[in-house]
Scaffold this active site. Structure first.
Site, PDB file in Angstrom:
ATOM      1  N   LYS A 138       0.918  -1.247   0.082  1.00 11.47           N
ATOM      2  CA  LYS A 138      -0.050  -0.069  -0.070  1.00 11.47           C
ATOM      3  C   LYS A 138       0.939   1.425  -0.075  1.00 11.47           C
ATOM      4  O   LYS A 138       1.859   1.219   0.742  1.00 11.47           O
ATOM      5  CB  LYS A 138      -0.899  -0.088   1.191  1.00 11.47           C
ATOM      6  CG  LYS A 138      -1.875   1.058   1.458  1.00 11.47           C
ATOM      7  CD  LYS A 138      -2.668   0.716   2.700  1.00 11.47           C
ATOM      8  CE  LYS A 138      -3.914   1.720   2.911  1.00 11.47           C
ATOM      9  NZ  LYS A 138      -4.781   1.266   3.995  1.00 11.47           N
ATOM     10  N   SER A 180      -9.243  -1.587   7.310  1.00  8.27           N
ATOM     11  CA  SER A 180      -8.708  -1.374   5.958  1.00  8.27           C
ATOM     12  C   SER A 180      -8.030  -2.456   5.043  1.00  8.27           C
ATOM     13  O   SER A 180      -7.832  -2.410   3.916  1.00  8.27           O
ATOM     14  CB  SER A 180      -8.040  -0.202   5.860  1.00  8.27           C
ATOM     15  OG  SER A 180      -8.687   1.082   5.806  1.00  8.27           O
ATOM     16  N   SER A 214      -9.391   1.291   2.959  1.00  8.59           N
ATOM     17  CA  SER A 214      -8.831   2.045   2.214  1.00  8.59           C
ATOM     18  C   SER A 214      -7.538   1.216   1.520  1.00  8.59           C
ATOM     19  O   SER A 214      -6.968   1.701   0.577  1.00  8.59           O
ATOM     20  CB  SER A 214      -8.018   3.187   2.915  1.00  8.59           C
ATOM     21  OG  SER A 214      -7.292   2.436   4.102  1.00  8.59           O
TER      22      SER A 214
HETATM   23  N1  GLN Z   1     -12.902   2.896   6.694  1.00  3.80           N
HETATM   24  C1  GLN Z   1     -12.030   3.493   8.068  1.00  3.80           C
HETATM   25  C2  GLN Z   1     -11.791   4.924   8.061  1.00  3.80           C
HETATM   26  O1  GLN Z   1     -12.166   5.538   7.107  1.00  3.80           O
HETATM   27  C3  GLN Z   1     -10.804   2.461   8.311  1.00  3.80           C
HETATM   28  C4  GLN Z   1      -9.582   3.138   7.511  1.00  3.80           C
HETATM   29  C5  GLN Z   1      -8.499   2.284   7.944  1.00  3.80           C
HETATM   30  O2  GLN Z   1      -8.638   0.892   8.561  1.00  3.80           O
HETATM   31  N2  GLN Z   1      -7.347   2.955   7.458  1.00  3.80           N
HETATM   32  O3  GLN Z   1     -11.245   5.574   8.787  1.00  3.80           O
END
Ligand code: GLN
Length: 474
Positions: A62, A161, A137
């Site tokens: 990532k 994520s 994400s």
């Molecule tokens: N969807 C969550 C957020 O927007 C989790 C994001 C993540 O785990 N990086 O914060």
């Protein structure tokens, strides 16, 4: 399990084509990436002189993890041209094991999001249906593994994520216990919640990757001692006699799609048939996890992101003085969602509201820890769907709150630092659905043991390899 593991696949490729092992993957990336936009950047010439257990196995990370020779954009304009002078610990360890870093994968800006629609590098599509989101994400990592552009990728998980995009793209995703994997070289979002973990095509590959990236690191003081050795034994998939808790608050959540509920209950039935004991339990604070997370994560983010002010990193908007520099750089450099989080975090940490919001959220976090440890004194595992919905269409969701609520099933593991895996459990209308397994702290291998057992009874894998690679290569 065997024919999905990258070892097996790579051996086959070597036999079939007599090619260097990575070439097949590079060709897939070249032909398929333009369609799904999983990568932000990749390299075509790869070599790694290290000999190790992952010799010549390509992988992607990532784009919030630092790697020499690649930019670390975090999907943001503010870091669009930023290049790190060092490798993240996880990357250093994988390179030492002989693996080849092919590229960086797309993500929601600064890992804030659930769809990989919020990246300066465009939307990443779901290989199962390119009109749908890949989740987020770590959507780029999930999409790349799902379409077999790389055999494995790393993601980061602050509120789900790794697991949520894994679920929506039909891959395995694993978030370790907080402190098992070093965060050195991971761009911080919410430091008390962030963990790095693998996205793979089978559970055995996730174990292999964990056996390399886990372990204490003097550069990350939150890493725990002796964790790497946890992953060195063989997986022991077993269900009979194990006790499973299903929180009723999760089953009763009105946003849970009927078809996802049905697929989850089908897996529960299969677990019962294998001799598992499944009970419904109540974990009252589960109802508040979304609220708690969206107070704590933005608060930590507002502090972590303060370093991006135009004078030291990446994008800088030329201005007559420092105050203007900071203002204009942030105004132009950050996207909508990131600004929303910084504002929210700054507000809840302000002296007038700290007690009412942030401090209260920390108290509920402690209550959740207590309720979960009570559950784990009676049960081996907590199980639930990874995400309440199948992958929505790109652009379909515009209200941030609707996205926030999609995290309802994954957040608790972050707030309590617990290990959690998502395994594909079936497909609904040809879209994958994920099954989540959460275990007690440091029982990471036990979570993977069960994940392997679930994988072996999951209808998703009934025909061997998930259909995606065949479809894409046809
Ligand atoms: N969807 C969550 C957020 O927007 C989790 C994001 C993540 O785990 N990086 O914060």
């Amino acid at each position: 399990m065997d024919n999905r593991s990258f070892r097996k696949k790579l051996e086959q490729l070597a036999e079939d084509a007599g090619n260097p092992l990575d070439r097949d993957y590079l060709e897939r990336i070249r032909s398929l990436n333009p369609e799904i936009n999983a990568f932000t950047e990749y390299k075509t010439a790869l070599e790694n002189p290290s000999n190790g257990p992952l010799k010549n196995i390509p992988f992607a990370v990532k784009d919030n993890m630092h790697a020499v020779g690649f930019r670390t954009t975090c999907g943001s304009r503010i870091l669009q041209d930023y290049e790190s002078p060092y490798d993240a610990t996880v990357i250093r360890r994988l390179k030492k094991a002989g693996a080849l870093l092919v590229g960086k994968t797309n993500m929601d800006e600064f890992a804030m999001g659930s769809s990989t629609e919020h990246s300066v590098q465009g939307v990443t599509k779901n290989p199962w249906d390119t009109e749908r989101i890949s989740g987020g994400s770590s959507g780029g990592s999930a999409s790349a593994v799902s379409a077999a552009l790389v055999p494995f990728a790393l993601g980061s998980d602050t509120g789900g994520s790794i697991r949520q995009p894994a679920a929506l793209c039909g891959t395995v995703g694993f978030k370790p216990t907080y402190g098992v994997v070093s965060r050195f070289g991971l761009t911080a979002f919410a430091s008390s919640l962030d963990q790095i973990g693998p996205l793979t095509r089978c559970v055995e590959d996730a174990r292999t990757i964990m056996s390399i990236i886990a372990g204490e690191d003097s550069r990350d003081a939150t890493t725990l001692k002796g964790t790497r050795s946890l992953f060195l034994r063989k997986l022991e998939p077993s269900i009979a006699g194990k006790k499973f808790a299903v929180p009723i608050e999760i089953l009763e959540y009105e946003g849970l799609e009927k078809r996802v509920y049905d697929s989850f209950m089908d897996m529960v039935e299969r677990i019962r048939q294998e001799g598992g004991i499944v009970d419904e339990v109540s974990i009252p604070s589960v109802k508040y996890v979304v609220a708690v997370y969206y107070l704590i994560a933005p608060a930590e983010a507002s502090s972590n992101l303060a370093r991006y002010e135009g004078a030291r990193f990446g994008f800088s908007d030329p201005s007559p003085n420092y105050a203007a520099l900071v203002k204009h750089t942030r105004e132009k450099g950050f996207g909508e969602e990131v600004k929303r989080r910084i504002l929210l975090g700054t507000f809840t940490l302000s002296s007038a509201y700290y007690e009412a919001y942030y401090s209260k959220a920390l108290r509920v976090r402690r209550l959740l820890n207590k309720e979960l440890s009570d559950i784990f004194s009676q049960y081996n595992y907590l199980i639930n769907p990874t995400c309440p919905v199948i992958a929505p269409k790109i652009g379909e969701i515009t209200d941030p709150l609707v996205f926030y609520l999609m995290d309802i099933y994954t957040i608790a593991a972050n707030l309590s630092g617990l290990p959690a895996a998502s395994v594909p459990s079936c497909s609904v209308n040809k879209m994958p659905v994920g099954f989540q397994i959460v275990g007690p702290r440091m029982k990471d291998m036990e979570v993977l043991d069960l994940a392997a057992a679930v994988e072996s009874i999951s209808p998703f894998f009934e025909h061997g390899l998930a259909p995606i690679p065949e479809r894409w290569s046809a």
